[in-house]
Motif scaffolding. Structure first.
Motif, PDB file in Angstrom:
ATOM      1  N   LYS A  10       0.824  -1.419   0.054  1.00  0.00           N
ATOM      2  CA  LYS A  10       0.101   0.088  -0.020  1.00  0.00           C
ATOM      3  C   LYS A  10       0.758   1.106  -0.054  1.00  0.00           C
ATOM      4  O   LYS A  10       2.148   1.155   0.652  1.00  0.00           O
ATOM      5  CB  LYS A  10      -1.177  -0.001   1.257  1.00  0.00           C
ATOM      6  CG  LYS A  10      -0.427   0.090   2.563  1.00  0.00           C
ATOM      7  CD  LYS A  10      -1.438   0.164   3.813  1.00  0.00           C
ATOM      8  CE  LYS A  10      -0.668   0.152   5.017  1.00  0.00           C
ATOM      9  NZ  LYS A  10      -1.455   0.412   6.203  1.00  0.00           N
ATOM     10  N   THR A  11       0.328   2.393  -0.423  1.00  0.00           N
ATOM     11  CA  THR A  11       1.024   3.619  -0.343  1.00  0.00           C
ATOM     12  C   THR A  11       0.776   4.310   0.751  1.00  0.00           C
ATOM     13  O   THR A  11      -0.297   4.134   1.418  1.00  0.00           O
ATOM     14  CB  THR A  11       0.464   4.462  -1.760  1.00  0.00           C
ATOM     15  OG1 THR A  11       1.411   5.849  -1.420  1.00  0.00           O
ATOM     16  CG2 THR A  11      -0.853   4.962  -1.664  1.00  0.00           C
ATOM     17  N   ASP A  12       1.950   4.744   1.207  1.00  0.00           N
ATOM     18  CA  ASP A  12       1.707   5.739   2.614  1.00  0.00           C
ATOM     19  C   ASP A  12       1.530   7.001   2.363  1.00  0.00           C
ATOM     20  O   ASP A  12       1.520   7.945   3.414  1.00  0.00           O
ATOM     21  CB  ASP A  12       2.955   5.430   3.277  1.00  0.00           C
ATOM     22  CG  ASP A  12       4.450   5.978   2.896  1.00  0.00           C
ATOM     23  OD1 ASP A  12       4.245   6.382   1.602  1.00  0.00           O
ATOM     24  OD2 ASP A  12       5.313   5.358   3.229  1.00  0.00           O
ATOM     25  N   SER A  13       1.312   7.562   1.248  1.00  0.00           N
ATOM     26  CA  SER A  13       1.044   8.804   0.704  1.00  0.00           C
ATOM     27  C   SER A  13      -0.652   9.135   0.474  1.00  0.00           C
ATOM     28  O   SER A  13      -1.121   8.320  -0.568  1.00  0.00           O
ATOM     29  CB  SER A  13       1.962   9.362  -0.374  1.00  0.00           C
ATOM     30  OG  SER A  13       1.256  10.625  -1.017  1.00  0.00           O
ATOM     31  N   LYS A  14      -1.277   9.842   1.464  1.00  0.00           N
ATOM     32  CA  LYS A  14      -2.888  10.055   1.093  1.00  0.00           C
ATOM     33  C   LYS A  14      -2.833  10.810  -0.172  1.00  0.00           C
ATOM     34  O   LYS A  14      -3.746  10.545  -0.970  1.00  0.00           O
ATOM     35  CB  LYS A  14      -3.298  10.979   2.101  1.00  0.00           C
ATOM     36  CG  LYS A  14      -3.432  10.165   3.430  1.00  0.00           C
ATOM     37  CD  LYS A  14      -3.977  10.913   4.591  1.00  0.00           C
ATOM     38  CE  LYS A  14      -3.920  10.492   5.691  1.00  0.00           C
ATOM     39  NZ  LYS A  14      -4.044  11.119   6.748  1.00  0.00           N
ATOM     40  N   THR A  37      -4.164  -4.008  -4.477  1.00  0.00           N
ATOM     41  CA  THR A  37      -3.296  -3.730  -3.674  1.00  0.00           C
ATOM     42  C   THR A  37      -2.800  -4.965  -3.032  1.00  0.00           C
ATOM     43  O   THR A  37      -3.593  -5.465  -1.998  1.00  0.00           O
ATOM     44  CB  THR A  37      -3.231  -2.673  -2.667  1.00  0.00           C
ATOM     45  OG1 THR A  37      -3.522  -1.487  -3.800  1.00  0.00           O
ATOM     46  CG2 THR A  37      -1.996  -2.204  -1.911  1.00  0.00           C
ATOM     47  N   ASP A  40       2.293  -5.891   1.701  1.00  0.00           N
ATOM     48  CA  ASP A  40       3.883  -6.053   1.621  1.00  0.00           C
ATOM     49  C   ASP A  40       4.189  -7.398   2.299  1.00  0.00           C
ATOM     50  O   ASP A  40       3.330  -7.901   3.020  1.00  0.00           O
ATOM     51  CB  ASP A  40       4.406  -4.869   2.511  1.00  0.00           C
ATOM     52  CG  ASP A  40       4.218  -3.532   1.694  1.00  0.00           C
ATOM     53  OD1 ASP A  40       4.854  -3.421   0.635  1.00  0.00           O
ATOM     54  OD2 ASP A  40       3.816  -2.441   2.514  1.00  0.00           O
ATOM     55  N   GLN A 132       5.477   3.458  -5.597  1.00  0.00           N
ATOM     56  CA  GLN A 132       4.363   4.253  -5.245  1.00  0.00           C
ATOM     57  C   GLN A 132       3.922   5.376  -6.095  1.00  0.00           C
ATOM     58  O   GLN A 132       2.840   5.509  -6.385  1.00  0.00           O
ATOM     59  CB  GLN A 132       4.519   4.761  -3.837  1.00  0.00           C
ATOM     60  CG  GLN A 132       4.418   3.780  -2.819  1.00  0.00           C
ATOM     61  CD  GLN A 132       4.722   4.223  -1.366  1.00  0.00           C
ATOM     62  OE1 GLN A 132       3.972   5.445  -1.060  1.00  0.00           O
ATOM     63  NE2 GLN A 132       5.388   3.710  -0.520  1.00  0.00           N
TER      64      GLN A 132
END
Length: 157
Positions: A10-14, A37, A40, A132
């Motif tokens: 998953k992306t950690d950036s909103k 998604t 990880d 990402q």
């Protein structure tokens, strides 16, 4: 035809997630488009890069069905200009496949098993991008391809 974008982790950036979601909504105007998604791989400190690729590869392969056309985003893939990518997409649309699966791997790329299953490899650039940010860039390119194919005034050339 439906298009599925499979991404590892998953992306950690909103902000990136919101951008991807915006392009998912836009592409859904033209065809069914979804992003899957995959989680990880855990405990990566204990794994070599080959072991991490293998674990991610198993998760990717579980998502695929026999009739899928699978294209990997890979630095050794074919580079396309946006109009050329639109033509590539049009060929897939015309081919009668039910599902086009585009895959963005993890930080170490793909396992040999995933490469063996792939029908195509696409490179966005010879530059390296975080896996990402590639999600947003590639989702935008899919949207751009559909606007090109529909002669809409989004792409300028």
């Amino acid at each position: 035809m439906s298009i599925e974008l499979i991404v590892v982790g998953k992306t950690d950036s909103k902000e990136i997630a919101a951008l991807v979601e915006m392009y998912v909504r836009r592409v859904n105007f033209y065809c069914r488009f979804a992003v899957t998604t995959l989680p990880d791989v855990r405990n990566t400190r204990k794994l070599s890069s080959a072991q991490q690729r293998a674990a991610e590869g198993e998760a990717i392969l579980r998502q695929l069905t026999e009739g899928d056309f699978v294209a990997l985003l890979d630095e050794r893939g074919t580079e396309y200009r946006s109009v050329e990518f639109a033509q590539w997409l049009q060929k897939r649309l015309n081919s009668g496949i039910k599902r086009l699966v585009l895959v963005i791997g993890g930080p170490y790329g793909f396992s040999e098993e995933v490469y063996a299953r792939a029908d195509a490899k696409i490179s966005l650039s010879r530059m390296t991008f975080s896996h990402q940010i590639v999600r947003a860039i590639f989702a935008e390119q899919i949207y751009r391809a559909f606007t090109i194919l529909n002669n809409e005034p989004y792409h300028h050339e």
